[in-house]
Design a protein around this motif. Structure first.
Motif, mmCIF file in Angstrom:
data_model
loop_
_atom_site.group_PDB
_atom_site.id
_atom_site.type_symbol
_atom_site.label_atom_id
_atom_site.label_comp_id
_atom_site.label_asym_id
_atom_site.label_seq_id
_atom_site.Cartn_x
_atom_site.Cartn_y
_atom_site.Cartn_z
ATOM 1 N N ASN A 1 7.960 74.574 23.631
ATOM 2 C CA ASN A 1 8.090 73.752 22.314
ATOM 3 C C ASN A 1 9.621 73.746 22.055
ATOM 4 N N LYS A 2 10.745 74.381 22.877
ATOM 5 C CA LYS A 2 12.119 74.354 22.182
ATOM 6 C C LYS A 2 12.869 73.957 23.618
ATOM 7 N N LYS A 3 13.948 73.381 23.353
ATOM 8 C CA LYS A 3 14.768 72.619 24.252
ATOM 9 C C LYS A 3 15.975 73.731 24.684
ATOM 10 N N ILE A 4 16.099 74.351 25.616
ATOM 11 C CA ILE A 4 16.974 75.414 25.779
ATOM 12 C C ILE A 4 18.251 74.856 26.529
ATOM 13 N N LEU A 5 19.236 75.061 26.201
ATOM 14 C CA LEU A 5 20.580 74.660 26.829
ATOM 15 C C LEU A 5 21.402 75.826 26.780
ATOM 16 N N PHE A 6 22.139 75.971 28.067
ATOM 17 C CA PHE A 6 23.442 76.962 28.415
ATOM 18 C C PHE A 6 24.297 76.096 28.175
ATOM 19 N N ILE A 7 25.270 76.503 27.154
ATOM 20 C CA ILE A 7 26.546 76.016 27.057
ATOM 21 C C ILE A 7 27.877 76.835 27.425
ATOM 22 N N ARG A 8 28.809 76.413 28.134
ATOM 23 C CA ARG A 8 30.117 77.312 28.254
ATOM 24 C C ARG A 8 30.712 77.529 27.009
ATOM 25 N N SER A 9 31.220 78.765 26.762
ATOM 26 C CA SER A 9 31.675 79.046 25.575
ATOM 27 C C SER A 9 33.295 78.603 25.865
ATOM 28 N N GLU A 10 33.789 77.681 25.246
ATOM 29 C CA GLU A 10 35.180 77.206 25.543
ATOM 30 C C GLU A 10 36.170 77.334 24.243
ATOM 31 N N THR A 11 37.297 77.281 24.643
ATOM 32 C CA THR A 11 38.309 77.585 23.644
ATOM 33 C C THR A 11 38.984 76.170 23.213
ATOM 34 N N LEU B 1 38.865 72.086 22.349
ATOM 35 C CA LEU B 1 37.979 70.973 21.845
ATOM 36 C C LEU B 1 37.643 70.002 22.772
ATOM 37 N N ILE B 2 38.392 69.542 23.681
ATOM 38 C CA ILE B 2 38.130 68.649 24.939
ATOM 39 C C ILE B 2 36.904 69.476 25.806
ATOM 40 N N LYS B 3 37.172 70.639 26.127
ATOM 41 C CA LYS B 3 36.230 71.654 27.088
ATOM 42 C C LYS B 3 35.077 71.596 26.470
ATOM 43 N N LEU B 4 35.064 71.919 25.202
ATOM 44 C CA LEU B 4 33.911 72.140 24.461
ATOM 45 C C LEU B 4 32.880 70.930 24.511
ATOM 46 N N LEU B 5 33.640 69.752 24.243
ATOM 47 C CA LEU B 5 32.947 68.539 24.295
ATOM 48 C C LEU B 5 32.068 68.361 25.670
ATOM 49 N N PHE B 6 33.049 68.398 26.771
ATOM 50 C CA PHE B 6 32.500 68.419 28.003
ATOM 51 C C PHE B 6 31.398 69.318 28.208
ATOM 52 N N SER B 7 31.515 70.675 27.716
ATOM 53 C CA SER B 7 30.522 71.353 27.956
ATOM 54 C C SER B 7 29.199 71.248 27.183
ATOM 55 N N PHE B 8 29.101 70.332 26.117
ATOM 56 C CA PHE B 8 27.721 69.945 25.553
ATOM 57 C C PHE B 8 27.178 68.748 26.190
ATOM 58 N N PHE B 9 28.008 68.300 27.113
ATOM 59 C CA PHE B 9 27.271 67.032 27.931
ATOM 60 C C PHE B 9 27.362 67.239 29.357
ATOM 61 N N GLY C 1 19.723 61.586 23.666
ATOM 62 C CA GLY C 1 18.723 62.136 23.557
ATOM 63 C C GLY C 1 17.636 61.228 23.077
ATOM 64 N N ARG C 2 16.500 61.671 23.363
ATOM 65 C CA ARG C 2 15.011 60.809 22.742
ATOM 66 C C ARG C 2 15.269 60.624 21.197
ATOM 67 N N GLY C 3 15.663 59.428 20.846
ATOM 68 C CA GLY C 3 15.382 58.962 19.265
ATOM 69 C C GLY C 3 16.857 59.443 18.666
ATOM 70 N N GLY C 4 17.737 59.790 19.500
ATOM 71 C CA GLY C 4 19.196 60.318 19.149
ATOM 72 C C GLY C 4 19.155 61.805 18.489
ATOM 73 N N LYS C 5 18.030 62.424 18.933
ATOM 74 C CA LYS C 5 17.902 63.850 18.297
ATOM 75 C C LYS C 5 19.100 64.608 18.970
ATOM 76 N N TYR C 6 19.502 64.649 20.087
ATOM 77 C CA TYR C 6 20.579 65.621 20.563
ATOM 78 C C TYR C 6 21.921 65.317 19.955
ATOM 79 N N ILE C 7 22.454 64.094 19.802
ATOM 80 C CA ILE C 7 23.843 63.809 19.367
ATOM 81 C C ILE C 7 23.535 64.013 17.858
ATOM 82 N N LYS C 8 22.510 64.009 17.128
ATOM 83 C CA LYS C 8 22.533 64.281 15.741
ATOM 84 C C LYS C 8 22.673 66.029 15.741
ATOM 85 N N VAL C 9 22.116 66.735 16.356
ATOM 86 C CA VAL C 9 22.222 68.233 16.651
ATOM 87 C C VAL C 9 23.639 68.392 16.999
#
Length: 167
Positions: free
Chosen positions: A75-85, A87-95, A131-139
């Motif tokens: 019941n949780k959505k688990i995501l592994f994100i690269r810890s970036e330093t 802004l551009i790399k962080l944006l790519f890391s979220f997608f 994301g479904r219903g725009g949930k991911y982009i809202k988060v």
């Protein structure tokens, strides 16, 4: 509107993620280490999403534990994100599972907020990013509002949106 040079400068600036550890995050921190034998850099829990930020060198080793962690944290959505330093790399890391074609920055004149639009070639990639219903982009927007600190402190809020490019 930003020019190309200002856009590049803005996107390449240093960022950091604020660490806010409450009981849930501390328990998840120990749970993650118990399963993977690797310490996460940060953990963010937003709604049903749990973001585990890991070092770049650990990212691909961690991916093999995704199914096991998802099975234990139902019941949780688990995501592994690269810890970036930056802004551009962080944006790519979220997608990570999408092909990002372009990124544009605009200033919304009525609110003075900075709007970062991520462009995709395929509508399916945009759907994954939103994301479904725009949930991911809202988060993601909530994370940028509450946790992301820019090197050059901008008082204006940052908002992320997704769109398809029209060729």
């Amino acid at each position: 509107m930003f020019g190309s040079l200002e856009e590049d400068s803005f996107l390449s600036q240093k960022v950091r993620i604020k660490k806010k550890f409450f009981n849930e995050e501390i328990n998840l921190y120990h749970f993650f280490h118990h399963i993977t034998k690797i310490y996460p850099v940060n953990i963010i829990v937003c709604d049903e999403f749990i973001f585990f930020f890991v070092k770049n060198e650990d990212y691909f080793n961690i991916k093999r534990f995704l199914i096991k962690i998802r099975a234990k944290l139902k019941n949780k959505k688990i995501l592994f994100i690269r810890s970036e330093t930056t802004l551009i790399k962080l944006l790519f890391s979220f997608f990570p599972d999408t092909y990002i074609h372009d990124i544009a920055i605009h200033i919304v004149e009525s609110t003075a907020e900075i709007l970062i639009t991520i462009y995709f070639l395929l509508y399916e990639d945009r759907g994954i990013a939103v994301g479904r219903g725009g949930k991911y982009i809202k988060v993601i927007n909530q994370i940028f509002e509450d946790y992301v600190v820019l090197e050059k402190f901008y008082k204006n809020p940052i908002k992320i949106s997704c769109d398809t490019i029209h060729l």
